[in-house]
Design an enzyme around this catalytic site. Structure first.
Site, PDB file in Angstrom:
ATOM      1  N   LYS A   1     -46.767  63.389  39.114  1.00  0.00           N
ATOM      2  CA  LYS A   1     -46.541  63.372  37.671  1.00  0.00           C
ATOM      3  C   LYS A   1     -45.885  62.086  37.178  1.00  0.00           C
ATOM      4  O   LYS A   1     -45.017  61.526  37.815  1.00  0.00           O
ATOM      5  CB  LYS A   1     -45.637  64.561  37.259  1.00  0.00           C
ATOM      6  CG  LYS A   1     -46.288  65.908  37.387  1.00  0.00           C
ATOM      7  CD  LYS A   1     -47.417  66.157  36.390  1.00  0.00           C
ATOM      8  CE  LYS A   1     -46.923  66.445  34.996  1.00  0.00           C
ATOM      9  NZ  LYS A   1     -46.290  67.768  34.888  1.00  0.00           N
TER      10      LYS A   1
ATOM     11  N   SER B   1     -41.558  64.223  38.274  1.00  0.00           N
ATOM     12  CA  SER B   1     -41.299  65.657  38.351  1.00  0.00           C
ATOM     13  C   SER B   1     -40.569  65.931  39.650  1.00  0.00           C
ATOM     14  O   SER B   1     -40.828  65.280  40.662  1.00  0.00           O
ATOM     15  CB  SER B   1     -42.620  66.419  38.317  1.00  0.00           C
ATOM     16  OG  SER B   1     -42.456  67.702  38.894  1.00  0.00           O
TER      17      SER B   1
ATOM     18  N   HIS C   1     -59.830  64.881  12.970  1.00  0.00           N
ATOM     19  CA  HIS C   1     -59.716  66.229  13.577  1.00  0.00           C
ATOM     20  C   HIS C   1     -59.536  66.133  15.100  1.00  0.00           C
ATOM     21  O   HIS C   1     -59.853  67.074  15.810  1.00  0.00           O
ATOM     22  CB  HIS C   1     -60.940  67.094  13.274  1.00  0.00           C
ATOM     23  CG  HIS C   1     -61.379  67.055  11.847  1.00  0.00           C
ATOM     24  ND1 HIS C   1     -60.969  67.984  10.910  1.00  0.00           N
ATOM     25  CD2 HIS C   1     -62.160  66.170  11.175  1.00  0.00           C
ATOM     26  CE1 HIS C   1     -61.506  67.677   9.721  1.00  0.00           C
ATOM     27  NE2 HIS C   1     -62.222  66.582   9.856  1.00  0.00           N
TER      28      HIS C   1
ATOM     29  N   GLU D   1     -41.849  62.480  24.072  1.00  0.00           N
ATOM     30  CA  GLU D   1     -41.660  63.874  23.665  1.00  0.00           C
ATOM     31  C   GLU D   1     -40.330  64.058  22.937  1.00  0.00           C
ATOM     32  O   GLU D   1     -40.233  64.797  21.957  1.00  0.00           O
ATOM     33  CB  GLU D   1     -41.713  64.785  24.900  1.00  0.00           C
ATOM     34  CG  GLU D   1     -43.080  64.825  25.554  1.00  0.00           C
ATOM     35  CD  GLU D   1     -43.021  65.518  26.911  1.00  0.00           C
ATOM     36  OE1 GLU D   1     -42.717  64.825  27.905  1.00  0.00           O
ATOM     37  OE2 GLU D   1     -43.253  66.730  26.965  1.00  0.00           O
TER      38      GLU D   1
END
Ligand code: ARG
Length: 476
Positions: free
Chosen positions: A297, A291, A170, A304
């Site tokens: 970043k 970024s 979980h 992704e």
């Protein structure tokens, strides 16, 4: 330089360029637009030329065409292959597809002999064999790429067989595991993907060439010869099935979808692990993006995108299954819509596996952050319960309750289980003695999990060795 194109014709005599005497006029522009597949099936040129060369040789061996004509055909086809590879071949939508583009150019190059190539064959078995060869090759490539991904995981597993991290259920801290064990879970998944592809390859290893349009042919062809020439185990056994079957493509996409699903789960874990909050892993500069506004970043864009690619790969499977659903035997033009989805899925799966292999091979593990996280969240509460069962003969259900009370106490004090004093434990259950502290550390916890398939470091080494041997035995 080919002077092919709209002026190119098949050797059909008068009337419509492709369909001969029956047709007085050419197709409407819209008809041509919906009908043509050359923009995508040109990808099959190498397979188409290989199929035609094998067919021509077979026709000559069987005395159906002369050896001289077969030689001209083979040489002409080789010329066409080099023209296509050099980028000088002019593809024409008027000639619909790769099969007719090649044949028309062959007629320009060698004249009358070109018209003999299509004896005892149809575009229906031609496209079936071309596409099958392509899918078979792509499935083999994916298998090879998956092996590289597995090897990257094996390296990481061995390097981190003893690196403790939290195991989750979980996405809540559950029990400590080793990072090596986590890596080996992916080895199992990607090894199954390889096996599924191998299994699909075995089934698709039958050659449909020679089924002709749908019924076979009256010519004395040798289908065993062409099957062998084209690298198939044997010819298909039913001409109707041969031209109507696209199981090989559906099976490839099924395997691809399951593999993409695995990749997406790995991608998601990499996204989570590489956040500053988790900081379990750091992606290399090669596999991170920055970024344009936030200089701090380090984004996991490749992970992704791999996660997202699953969408189009699953989509391709659904698209093809839907195209094939309810089609009567044998060939229907619907089946021309089988290719783009497969090409897209195959290309993107290839890219996704390569990207993941690079990311996994390059990532660095933050063992300290993993260990710190592994110790939080009372991850050794099960070890305490197991200790009570083993050392004090307490039934597991009762031991579970006692351990839960210890967790509640530690939680109220804002400390870990191992930080409680022996008196605290004794206050909860008198049967607990000082030996309990031996099982409360995360290292002890993972080291104790020696059951077959468990997370203990020695198991991780043994499993890694097992897979290295097995892969070596599998050849490709
Ligand atoms: N371009 C066609 C396809 O991809 C080739 C087969 C055409 N056959 C036919 N009978 N029209 O399916």
């Amino acid at each position: 330089m080919s002077k092919a194109g709209s002026g190119k014709t098949l050797q059909t005599g008068l009337g419509n360029k492709m369909w001969g005497g029956r047709f007085a006029s050419g197709p409407d522009a819209i008809m041509e637009a919906i009908n043509a597949s050359i923009d995508f099936d040109r990808k099959l040129y190498a397979q188409d030329i290989a199929g035609s060369k094998a067919h021509a040789r077979m026709l000559a061996r069987q005395g159906i065409i002369t050896a001289g004509d077969a030689d001209k055909i083979v040489q002409g086809l080789d010329t066409i292959a080099s023209e296509i590879e050099a980028g000088s071949f002019e593809f024409s939508a008027k000639l619909e597809d790769i099969h007719m583009n090649v044949e028309a150019r062959l007629a320009e190059l060698i004249g009358e002999a070109a018209g003999r190539l299509h004896t005892a064959r149809s575009r229906n078995d031609q496209v079936a064999v071309d596409f099958r060869i392509w899918v078979k090759q792509q499935a083999a490539l994916c298998r090879a790429l998956l092996r590289e991904l597995i090897e990257a995981f094996l390296d990481k597993a061995e390097a981190h067989a003893e690196t403790v991290m939290p195991g989750f259920t979980h996405l809540q801290t559950a029990q400590p595991v080793t990072f090596g064990h986590h890596c080996m879970a992916y080895v199992e998944m990607f090894a199954r993907d390889r096996a599924r592809l191998a299994d699909a390859i075995t089934r698709m290893d039958e050659c449909p060439l020679g089924a002709a349009a749908l019924a076979g042919t009256g010519f004395d062809i040798d289908r065993g010869f062409t099957a062998h020439e084209l690298g198939f185990r044997e010819p298909t056994r039913n001409s109707l099935d041969s031209v109507s079957d696209r199981d090989f493509a559906m099976e490839f996409l099924t395997s691809a979808s399951i593999c993409a699903t695995h990749l997406s789960r790995l991608a998601e874990e990499i996204v989570i692990w590489s956040t500053p909050q988790f900081a379990f892993v750091r992606l290399s500069d090669k596999f991170s993006t920055g970024s344009s506004i936030m200089p701090q970043k380090r984004n996991p864009d490749a992970a992704e995108l791999v996660r997202a690619k699953t969408g189009r790969i699953n989509g391709a499977l659904v698209a093809l299954m839907t195209v094939m659903k309810g089609l009567p035997l044998a060939y229907s033009k619907d089946m021309q819509e089988d290719k783009e989805a497969v090409f897209d899925a195959a290309g993107n799966l290839e890219l996704a596996i390569r990207a993941m292999t690079g990311m996994v091979a390059d990532l660095t593990v933050n063992a300290e952050a993993m260990k710190l996280a592994a110790g939080s969240g009372y991850s050794t509460a099960t070890d305490l319960a197991d200790w009570l069962v083993r050392e004090a003969n307490v039934p597991f259900r009762e031991a579970h309750y006692i351990s839960g009370r210890a967790v509640a106490l530690a939680e109220s004090r804002g400390c870990g289980l191992a930080d409680l004093a022996l008196e605290d434990f004794k206050g909860i259950d008198a049967r607990i003695d000082e030996r309990v502290f031996d099982v409360l550390s995360v290292e002890k916890s993972v080291a104790s999990r020696t059951s077959f398939g468990g997370t203990a470091p020695q198991n991780v080494f043994a499993q890694a060795q097992y897979w290295r041997k097995r892969l070596a035995g599998e050849g490709e």
